[in-house]
Scaffold this motif. Structure first.
Motif, mmCIF file in Angstrom:
data_model
loop_
_atom_site.group_PDB
_atom_site.id
_atom_site.type_symbol
_atom_site.label_atom_id
_atom_site.label_comp_id
_atom_site.label_asym_id
_atom_site.label_seq_id
_atom_site.Cartn_x
_atom_site.Cartn_y
_atom_site.Cartn_z
ATOM 1 N N ALA A 30 0.828 -1.215 0.000
ATOM 2 C CA ALA A 30 0.000 0.000 0.000
ATOM 3 C C ALA A 30 0.858 1.260 0.000
ATOM 4 C CB ALA A 30 -0.936 -0.004 1.213
ATOM 5 N N MET A 31 2.010 1.207 0.662
ATOM 6 C CA MET A 31 2.913 2.356 0.652
ATOM 7 C C MET A 31 3.391 2.648 -0.763
ATOM 8 S SD MET A 31 3.499 3.921 3.525
ATOM 9 C CE MET A 31 5.106 4.660 3.223
ATOM 10 N N VAL A 32 3.722 1.588 -1.498
ATOM 11 C CA VAL A 32 4.166 1.764 -2.890
ATOM 12 C C VAL A 32 3.029 2.326 -3.736
ATOM 13 C CG1 VAL A 32 5.037 0.594 -4.946
ATOM 14 C CG2 VAL A 32 5.854 -0.099 -2.676
ATOM 15 N N ILE A 33 1.849 1.714 -3.604
ATOM 16 C CA ILE A 33 0.684 2.193 -4.361
ATOM 17 C C ILE A 33 0.356 3.630 -3.987
ATOM 18 C CG2 ILE A 33 -1.806 1.866 -4.716
ATOM 19 C CD1 ILE A 33 -1.318 -1.152 -4.257
ATOM 20 N N ILE A 51 -5.827 10.118 -13.520
ATOM 21 C CA ILE A 51 -5.643 8.693 -13.210
ATOM 22 C C ILE A 51 -5.603 8.478 -11.697
ATOM 23 C CG2 ILE A 51 -4.050 6.742 -13.375
ATOM 24 C CD1 ILE A 51 -3.195 7.845 -16.110
ATOM 25 N N GLY A 52 -4.837 9.320 -11.011
ATOM 26 C CA GLY A 52 -4.736 9.203 -9.559
ATOM 27 C C GLY A 52 -6.072 9.419 -8.881
ATOM 28 N N THR A 53 -6.826 10.411 -9.337
ATOM 29 C CA THR A 53 -8.132 10.707 -8.741
ATOM 30 C C THR A 53 -9.113 9.571 -8.977
ATOM 31 O OG1 THR A 53 -7.790 13.087 -9.054
ATOM 32 C CG2 THR A 53 -10.055 12.337 -8.718
ATOM 33 N N ILE A 54 -9.119 9.018 -10.200
ATOM 34 C CA ILE A 54 -10.026 7.912 -10.515
ATOM 35 C C ILE A 54 -9.724 6.705 -9.631
ATOM 36 C CG2 ILE A 54 -10.624 6.200 -12.279
ATOM 37 C CD1 ILE A 54 -10.340 8.435 -14.357
ATOM 38 N N VAL A 59 -11.560 3.033 -5.727
ATOM 39 C CA VAL A 59 -11.271 2.021 -4.702
ATOM 40 C C VAL A 59 -11.935 2.383 -3.377
ATOM 41 C CG1 VAL A 59 -9.441 0.935 -3.350
ATOM 42 C CG2 VAL A 59 -9.132 1.297 -5.801
ATOM 43 N N ARG A 60 -11.905 3.660 -3.005
ATOM 44 C CA ARG A 60 -12.548 4.058 -1.752
ATOM 45 C C ARG A 60 -14.066 3.954 -1.834
ATOM 46 N NH1 ARG A 60 -10.243 9.352 1.022
ATOM 47 N NH2 ARG A 60 -11.151 10.338 -0.834
ATOM 48 N N GLY A 104 -3.991 1.332 -0.077
ATOM 49 C CA GLY A 104 -3.210 2.192 -0.958
ATOM 50 C C GLY A 104 -3.954 3.448 -1.362
ATOM 51 N N ALA A 105 -5.281 3.334 -1.544
ATOM 52 C CA ALA A 105 -6.078 4.504 -1.901
ATOM 53 C C ALA A 105 -6.061 5.533 -0.771
ATOM 54 C CB ALA A 105 -7.513 4.087 -2.205
ATOM 55 N N TYR A 106 -6.156 5.055 0.460
ATOM 56 C CA TYR A 106 -6.109 5.980 1.600
ATOM 57 C C TYR A 106 -4.691 6.511 1.829
ATOM 58 C CZ TYR A 106 -10.864 4.527 2.669
ATOM 59 O OH TYR A 106 -12.210 4.294 2.590
#
Length: 222
Positions: A30-33, A51-54, A59-60, A104-106
């Motif tokens: 998750a740290m990498v993601i 891309i990051g926002t999507i 996922v959240r 990772g999303a959080y």
């Protein structure tokens, strides 16, 4: 209760170990993601921002239990439909993937907020010294942001630890799943879940104390 501990104590400790293993593996990935998508969200490239926002929003917006079912049952079925008949995911692999994506999303939001908390003048000063954007981020901004992120990262670790209980639905032998097995064998639901609850509580309270101590040290260092 003592009888349950005597008979099933080693099983519960192994399950706690499996829970901690799953949590650590998930937090590592998750740290990498989170770093990848967090940096996408603070950059100046609109495509990467999108891309990051999507990713973060998608996922959240999906419950972890649905994500776990999708990865454990859906992905292998899809791969087999594409001709990969031998493709399988065990409970550890699917559980790690589901938790890593969710956490990772959080983490991406924690990292984004941490980077944005650093004064913009730090980046400008680094760039004025001739450093590239990536070098300025890696050598100047992120080291300062980490000080802010550490308490939130530990809190996310605690949340992820508790979320492992959801993965009992795919058969991963973590603490909650083993608790179900013990209840089925002994029919002593009250005592079993009390023991499981105390084991979770000891680990989580310990981590919470560590988080508060680190936060106090970070605040004193500012």
């Amino acid at each position: 209760m003592i009888g349950i501990i005597e008979v099933y104590g080693s099983m519960l400790l192994r399950a706690l170990g499996q829970t901690l293993l799953l949590t650590l593996l998930s937090l590592l990935f998750a740290m990498v993601i989170g770093m990848i998508f967090g940096l996408m969200n603070v950059g100046h490239n609109r495509v990467l921002n999108l891309i990051g926002t999507i990713y973060v929003d998608a996922v959240r917006g999906v419950p972890l239990i649905v994500l776990a079912y999708f990865i454990y049952f859906g992905v292998p079925a899809g791969m087999q439909g594409l001709g990969f008949a031998s493709f399988r995911l065990n409970a550890l692999q699917a559980g790690t993937a589901a938790l890593s994506m969710n956490c990772g999303a959080y983490m991406a939001e924690i990292i984004r907020a941490g980077i944005e908390s650093v004064d913009r003048g730090q980046m400008e000063a680094a760039r004025s010294l001739g450093l590239s954007y990536s070098s300025s981020m890696a050598l100047v901004v992120i080291p300062q942001a980490v000080r802010t992120m550490i308490p939130s990262i530990i809190n996310q670790f605690i949340i992820t630890l508790k979320d492992t209980s959801i993965l009992s639905i795919i058969g991963f032998p973590e603490l909650t799943n083993v608790g179900k097995t013990i209840v089925g064998n002994t029919l002593k639901s009250l005592q079993t879940w009390a023991i499981v609850g105390v084991m979770y509580m000891v680990v989580i309270v310990t981590l919470s104390k560590v988080a508060k101590r680190i936060e106090r040290r970070v605040n004193r260092g500012r």
